[in-house]
Design a protein around this motif. Structure first.
Motif, PDB file in Angstrom:
ATOM      1  N   THR A 183       0.792  -1.294   0.094  1.00 35.74           N
ATOM      2  CA  THR A 183      -0.043  -0.046  -0.052  1.00 35.74           C
ATOM      3  C   THR A 183       0.866   1.135  -0.023  1.00 35.74           C
ATOM      4  N   LEU A 184       1.822   1.196   0.944  1.00 31.10           N
ATOM      5  CA  LEU A 184       2.849   2.236   0.715  1.00 31.10           C
ATOM      6  C   LEU A 184       3.590   2.640  -0.601  1.00 31.10           C
ATOM      7  N   THR A 185       4.035   1.568  -0.996  1.00 32.44           N
ATOM      8  CA  THR A 185       4.687   1.687  -2.430  1.00 32.44           C
ATOM      9  C   THR A 185       3.441   2.325  -3.536  1.00 32.44           C
ATOM     10  N   GLU A 186       2.492   1.731  -3.520  1.00 28.76           N
ATOM     11  CA  GLU A 186       1.322   2.268  -4.336  1.00 28.76           C
ATOM     12  C   GLU A 186       1.089   3.719  -4.113  1.00 28.76           C
ATOM     13  N   ALA A 187       1.266   3.991  -2.843  1.00 25.31           N
ATOM     14  CA  ALA A 187       1.014   5.402  -2.163  1.00 25.31           C
ATOM     15  C   ALA A 187       2.206   6.398  -2.883  1.00 25.31           C
ATOM     16  N   ARG A 188       3.460   5.905  -2.832  1.00 23.62           N
ATOM     17  CA  ARG A 188       4.453   6.509  -3.287  1.00 23.62           C
ATOM     18  C   ARG A 188       4.380   6.691  -4.841  1.00 23.62           C
ATOM     19  N   SER A 189       3.965   5.547  -5.797  1.00 18.28           N
ATOM     20  CA  SER A 189       3.822   5.839  -7.110  1.00 18.28           C
ATOM     21  C   SER A 189       2.631   6.703  -7.420  1.00 18.28           C
ATOM     22  N   ALA A 190       1.641   6.637  -6.525  1.00 18.90           N
ATOM     23  CA  ALA A 190       0.467   7.568  -6.658  1.00 18.90           C
ATOM     24  C   ALA A 190       0.946   8.965  -6.594  1.00 18.90           C
ATOM     25  N   ARG A 191       2.044   9.415  -5.680  1.00 17.04           N
ATOM     26  CA  ARG A 191       2.459  10.674  -5.472  1.00 17.04           C
ATOM     27  C   ARG A 191       2.950  11.258  -6.663  1.00 17.04           C
ATOM     28  N   GLY A 192       3.921  10.211  -7.258  1.00 15.85           N
ATOM     29  CA  GLY A 192       4.828  10.819  -8.535  1.00 15.85           C
ATOM     30  C   GLY A 192       3.533  11.104  -9.380  1.00 15.85           C
ATOM     31  N   GLU A 193       2.757  10.405  -9.666  1.00 17.92           N
ATOM     32  CA  GLU A 193       1.593  10.820 -10.727  1.00 17.92           C
ATOM     33  C   GLU A 193       0.967  12.007 -10.337  1.00 17.92           C
ATOM     34  N   VAL A 194       0.558  11.986  -8.873  1.00 21.77           N
ATOM     35  CA  VAL A 194      -0.321  13.526  -8.884  1.00 21.77           C
ATOM     36  C   VAL A 194       0.546  14.604  -9.034  1.00 21.77           C
ATOM     37  N   LEU A 195       2.058  14.445  -8.608  1.00 20.88           N
ATOM     38  CA  LEU A 195       2.922  15.637  -8.725  1.00 20.88           C
ATOM     39  C   LEU A 195       2.981  15.930 -10.221  1.00 20.88           C
ATOM     40  N   ALA A 196       2.909  15.172 -11.138  1.00 24.93           N
ATOM     41  CA  ALA A 196       3.207  15.181 -12.623  1.00 24.93           C
ATOM     42  C   ALA A 196       1.850  15.605 -13.139  1.00 24.93           C
ATOM     43  N   LYS A 197       0.624  15.398 -12.733  1.00 24.81           N
ATOM     44  CA  LYS A 197      -0.575  15.731 -13.357  1.00 24.81           C
ATOM     45  C   LYS A 197      -1.338  16.775 -12.811  1.00 24.81           C
ATOM     46  N   ILE A 198      -1.075  17.180 -11.464  1.00 23.08           N
ATOM     47  CA  ILE A 198      -1.908  18.143 -10.882  1.00 23.08           C
ATOM     48  C   ILE A 198      -1.069  19.096 -10.304  1.00 23.08           C
ATOM     49  N   ALA A 199      -1.506  20.491 -10.712  1.00 22.98           N
ATOM     50  CA  ALA A 199      -0.876  21.475 -10.397  1.00 22.98           C
ATOM     51  C   ALA A 199      -1.360  22.328  -9.158  1.00 22.98           C
ATOM     52  N   ALA A 200      -0.532  22.920  -8.515  1.00 21.71           N
ATOM     53  CA  ALA A 200      -0.661  23.793  -7.270  1.00 21.71           C
ATOM     54  C   ALA A 200      -1.542  22.917  -6.456  1.00 21.71           C
ATOM     55  N   SER A 201      -1.063  21.927  -6.061  1.00 17.20           N
ATOM     56  CA  SER A 201      -1.843  21.010  -4.945  1.00 17.20           C
ATOM     57  C   SER A 201      -0.745  20.280  -3.818  1.00 17.20           C
ATOM     58  N   GLU A 202      -1.240  20.465  -2.745  1.00 13.21           N
ATOM     59  CA  GLU A 202      -0.324  20.108  -1.730  1.00 13.21           C
ATOM     60  C   GLU A 202      -0.333  18.521  -1.617  1.00 13.21           C
ATOM     61  N   VAL A 203       0.705  17.677  -1.713  1.00 13.73           N
ATOM     62  CA  VAL A 203       0.659  16.477  -1.665  1.00 13.73           C
ATOM     63  C   VAL A 203       1.460  15.914  -0.583  1.00 13.73           C
ATOM     64  N   PRO A 204       0.746  15.215   0.364  1.00 14.64           N
ATOM     65  CA  PRO A 204       1.486  14.552   1.636  1.00 14.64           C
ATOM     66  C   PRO A 204       2.649  13.900   1.289  1.00 14.64           C
ATOM     67  N   ALA A 205       3.565  13.761   2.179  1.00 18.07           N
ATOM     68  CA  ALA A 205       4.932  12.953   1.868  1.00 18.07           C
ATOM     69  C   ALA A 205       4.395  11.213   2.239  1.00 18.07           C
ATOM     70  N   VAL A 206       5.206  10.438   1.595  1.00 15.32           N
ATOM     71  CA  VAL A 206       4.643   8.988   2.135  1.00 15.32           C
ATOM     72  C   VAL A 206       5.731   8.307   2.815  1.00 15.32           C
ATOM     73  N   SER A 207       5.688   7.806   4.031  1.00 17.98           N
ATOM     74  CA  SER A 207       6.691   7.202   4.871  1.00 17.98           C
ATOM     75  C   SER A 207       7.250   6.084   4.080  1.00 17.98           C
ATOM     76  N   GLY A 208       8.444   5.407   4.665  1.00 20.13           N
ATOM     77  CA  GLY A 208       9.083   4.395   4.276  1.00 20.13           C
ATOM     78  C   GLY A 208       8.434   3.297   4.887  1.00 20.13           C
ATOM     79  N   PRO A 209       9.311   1.984   4.375  1.00 17.14           N
ATOM     80  CA  PRO A 209       8.599   0.676   4.904  1.00 17.14           C
ATOM     81  C   PRO A 209       8.859   0.427   6.582  1.00 17.14           C
ATOM     82  N   ALA A 210       7.993  -0.213   7.303  1.00 16.83           N
ATOM     83  CA  ALA A 210       7.973  -0.556   8.553  1.00 16.83           C
ATOM     84  C   ALA A 210       9.087  -1.297   9.108  1.00 16.83           C
ATOM     85  N   THR A 211      10.459  -0.757   8.635  1.00 19.85           N
ATOM     86  CA  THR A 211      11.424  -1.660   9.114  1.00 19.85           C
ATOM     87  C   THR A 211      11.776  -2.185  10.574  1.00 19.85           C
ATOM     88  N   ALA A 212      11.434  -1.105  11.598  1.00 20.09           N
ATOM     89  CA  ALA A 212      11.478  -1.581  12.960  1.00 20.09           C
ATOM     90  C   ALA A 212      10.471  -2.861  13.262  1.00 20.09           C
TER      91      ALA A 212
END
Length: 441
Positions: free
Chosen positions: A287-316
């Motif tokens: 799900t996080l991988t999908e969110a990171r991929s979607a974030r790149g798509e949003v940044l490329a296709k949507i202008a003037a929009s605040e897109v939250p950062a996506v955390s990394g995998p739950a290593t701990a």
């Protein structure tokens, strides 16, 4: 062995007129019945199991003090009984002189049966003044007073003996049964790695063991310390054993047993729970991988929009999951049990956070999709009313469509363009409804 109840009270009248032969015979019959009842009660007290245990026990505390006093009371009781027996024998001897006693015989019988004709001599230093009042070398009693004194001493002695015997009958056996259950629980705890210093349940087992050992020693040596007298009860032995400490230890052992059962349950289904944990964490990572991929798509296709950062995998969490697998491999169930519970809760929370992150990241795309759907819905509505070729509507539709299907898309401007198209379409539909009747005329 049961002990007879308190001695029957003396039923004679106080000294007064000289008794006649019939009165004397009736009084002697009552005295004989009282003598038998007293002797039966004293012999039963002498043979009482509680008294024999008290004689052979190494007593301490309040029981030691009470038993020292009770032993004196029992000795004194037998002395009183001997005096009572002698007085009865003397009275019977006077009566046996003649079939028809003369006045001197009747006067002697009246004094023996109603007067203070019983003298009890006490040995030096005995009895204890707390038992009979101020110390005296001898005391004189009427038979009624002597029976009352014996009744009081007997009731107190019997109360102490019965109370001690009740505690000994109730608590040691229950403590032994609980200790046996404790031994089984401790063996089971060791089999799953629950030991003192390594697991709280192991420390609890040690504390319960010490408490039961101490409790049994104290109950055996000082039973009266564990006796609760019944409120308002004057009957010998009225009350009940105090099981407060025993009940507390039993509840603590139940808690530990439930903890051990939880550890055993972990041993039985540990592999299944570990597989489920891996699946949950894998879904969270995807799900996080999908969110990171979607974030790149949003940044490329949507202008003037605040897109939250996506955390990394739950290593701990992955590292702790690996530790849990090691615990299972080395049969450290007492460590695995609490770790699995924590991991299951945190893994579900991690999956929920991943889903929330994906939702937050893809929100602009959802807004764009909603605007596209609204634009096409109004176009279809306009077409149904035959106004699809209207130049103004075509112009505004094309403008909104270019904004929504271009990249990057400015959602704020695109939303305004869709709104302008909606307003124009709504105005023309309103005008069409208003001019419709005039055209028909």
């Amino acid at each position: 062995m049961g002990v007879a109840g308190p001695f029957p009270g003396y039923a004679g009248r106080p000294p007064g007129p000289v008794m006649d032969r019939d009165e004397a015979d009736r009084a002697l019959a009552r005295l004989g019945a009282e003598h038998e009842a007293i002797e039966t009660s004293l012999l039963a007290l002498q043979d009482h199991a509680g008294r024999r245990l008290l004689e052979g026990a190494d007593l301490t505390g309040v029981t030691k003090e009470r038993w020292a006093s009770t032993e004196q009371s029992i000795t004194l009781l037998w002395g009183y009984f001997d005096a009572y027996t002698e007085a009865l024998a003397e009275a019977r001897a006077v009566r046996a002189r003649r079939r028809h006693p003369n006045r001197d015989d009747l006067v002697a019988l009246t004094e023996l049966l109603r007067g203070q004709g019983v003298t009890v001599a006490h040995a030096a230093g005995s009895p204890d003044p707390s038992i009979t009042g101020p110390a005296k070398l001898s005391e004189r009693f009427t038979l009624e007073e002597l029976v009352a004194r014996m009744n009081d001493l007997y009731a107190r002695s019997l109360d102490m003996v019965v109370a001690s015997d009740s505690v000994w009958s109730a608590l040691p056996a229950r403590i032994d049964l609980l200790a046996a259950e404790l031994h089984r629980t401790r063996s089971l705890a060791h089999s799953v790695g629950v030991r003192p210093g390594e697991h709280p349940a192991g420390d609890d087992l040690e504390a319960i063991t010490h408490e039961l050992t101490t409790l049994r020693v104290q109950v055996i040596s000082d039973p009266l310390a564990f006796w609760l007298s019944g409120p308002g009860s004057s009957a010998p032995g009225g009350g009940r054993p105090d099981t407060t400490r025993y009940d507390r230890a039993a509840r603590a052992l139940d808690d530990v047993r439930r903890e051990i059962e939880a550890v055993l349950a972990v041993r039985q289904d540990a592999e299944q729970r570990l597989v489920h944990l891996r699946d949950v964490l894998s879904r969270a990572d995807r799900t996080l991988t999908e969110a990171r991929s979607a974030r790149g798509e949003v940044l490329a296709k949507i202008a003037a929009s605040e897109v939250p950062a996506v955390s990394g995998p739950a290593t701990a969490l992955q590292e702790r999951l690996a530790a849990a697998s090691e615990y299972r491999r080395h049969a450290q169930w007492h460590r695995l049990s609490p770790l699995l519970e924590t991991l299951e809760r945190e893994a579900e929370e991690e999956l929920l956070r991943a889903r929330e992150s994906l939702t937050a990241v893809t929100a602009p795309l959802a807004v764009r999709a909603e605007l596209r759907g609204r634009l096409d819905a109004y176009k279809a509505k306009v077409a149904r009313h035959g106004m699809a070729e209207d130049p103004l509507l075509i112009e505004r539709y094309d403008a909104a469509r270019r904004m929504l299907w271009s990249a990057p898309c400015d959602l704020r401007v695109a939303a305004q363009a869709v709104l302008r198209y909606q307003e124009a379409a709504a105005e023309m539909l309103s005008q069409r409804r208003t001019s419709g009747p005039e055209d028909r005329r």
